[in-house]
Design an enzyme around this catalytic site. Structure first.
Site, PDB file in Angstrom:
ATOM      1  CD  GLU A   1      -2.995  -1.170   2.195  1.00  0.00           C
ATOM      2  OE1 GLU A   1      -3.205  -0.116   2.821  1.00  0.00           O
ATOM      3  OE2 GLU A   1      -3.622  -2.210   2.394  1.00  0.00           O
TER       4      GLU A   1
ATOM      5  CG  HIS B   1      -8.125  -0.352   5.075  1.00  0.00           C
ATOM      6  ND1 HIS B   1      -8.942  -1.437   5.175  1.00  0.00           N
ATOM      7  CD2 HIS B   1      -7.687  -0.094   6.321  1.00  0.00           C
ATOM      8  CE1 HIS B   1      -9.009  -1.825   6.434  1.00  0.00           C
ATOM      9  NE2 HIS B   1      -8.250  -1.020   7.151  1.00  0.00           N
TER      10      HIS B   1
END
Length: 185
Positions: A76, A94
């Site tokens: 990420e 997220h």
């Protein structure tokens, strides 16, 4: 359901709800996918490292996996993933805790926890400390102080880093909360 292999073989939808450990890292991979039903759908909102994205992408492309929805990724922020652009794949950031309501609720909860700590010395919801009531904390306080002193001693009495520690406890404390980090013997 008993074993993870039985879950893989029976599931139409597989939603991951596990922490990241050496045992769960890469648990969704070519081998585990081969054990799954054709057409399984996979949802991961837990930890990105649970899935080997290249293996999942290959399984989606081949039709073994019918689809996937993920808001966590191996790396990420998401860049260059083999899942990007595949049909039947939903990729979202997220951000569940980033809403105004979630931030307000977290702020209030943290303020209440700080108040409890300052008033009573009670630590709640810490990652590495079990949550206990004020009364339980008072009973545990001498043992916590002893553990701190023993830790300070060990850090000075050994060369290098302490890599592990074993704890055994008995008596009435062994009958307390079974969710504690140590297991009574």
């Amino acid at each position: 359901m008993g074993t993870i292999e039985e879950v893989y073989a029976a599931a139409d939808y597989l939603s991951l709800h596990v922490g990241l450990t050496p045992q769960t890292t890469g648990m969704i991979n070519e081998k585990s996918i081969a054990q799954m039903k054709k057409g399984v759908r996979i949802v991961n909102c837990a930890r990105g490292e649970l899935i080997l994205e290249a293996d999942l992408a290959a399984a989606i492309t081949s039709g073994k996996v019918a689809g996937a929805a993920l808001d966590v990724f191996e790396k990420e922020p998401l860049k260059g993933s083999p899942l990007t652009g595949l049909a039947n794949v939903l990729l979202t950031p997220h951000v569940a805790g980033s809403t105004n309501e979630a931030q307000d609720a977290v702020g209030v909860q943290i303020a209440q926890q700080v108040k409890e700590y300052l008033k009573h010395g009670v630590i709640q919801n810490a990652v590495n400390v079990p949550s206990v009531s004020h009364e339980e904390y008072q009973e545990l306080e001498p043992y916590i102080a002893l553990a701190e002193r023993m830790g300070a001693f060990l850090s000075q009495a050994t060369d290098g880093n302490v890599e592990g520690i074993s704890l055994e406890y008995r008596g009435h404390l062994a009958e307390w909360k079974p969710t504690w980090y140590a297991t009574p013997r």
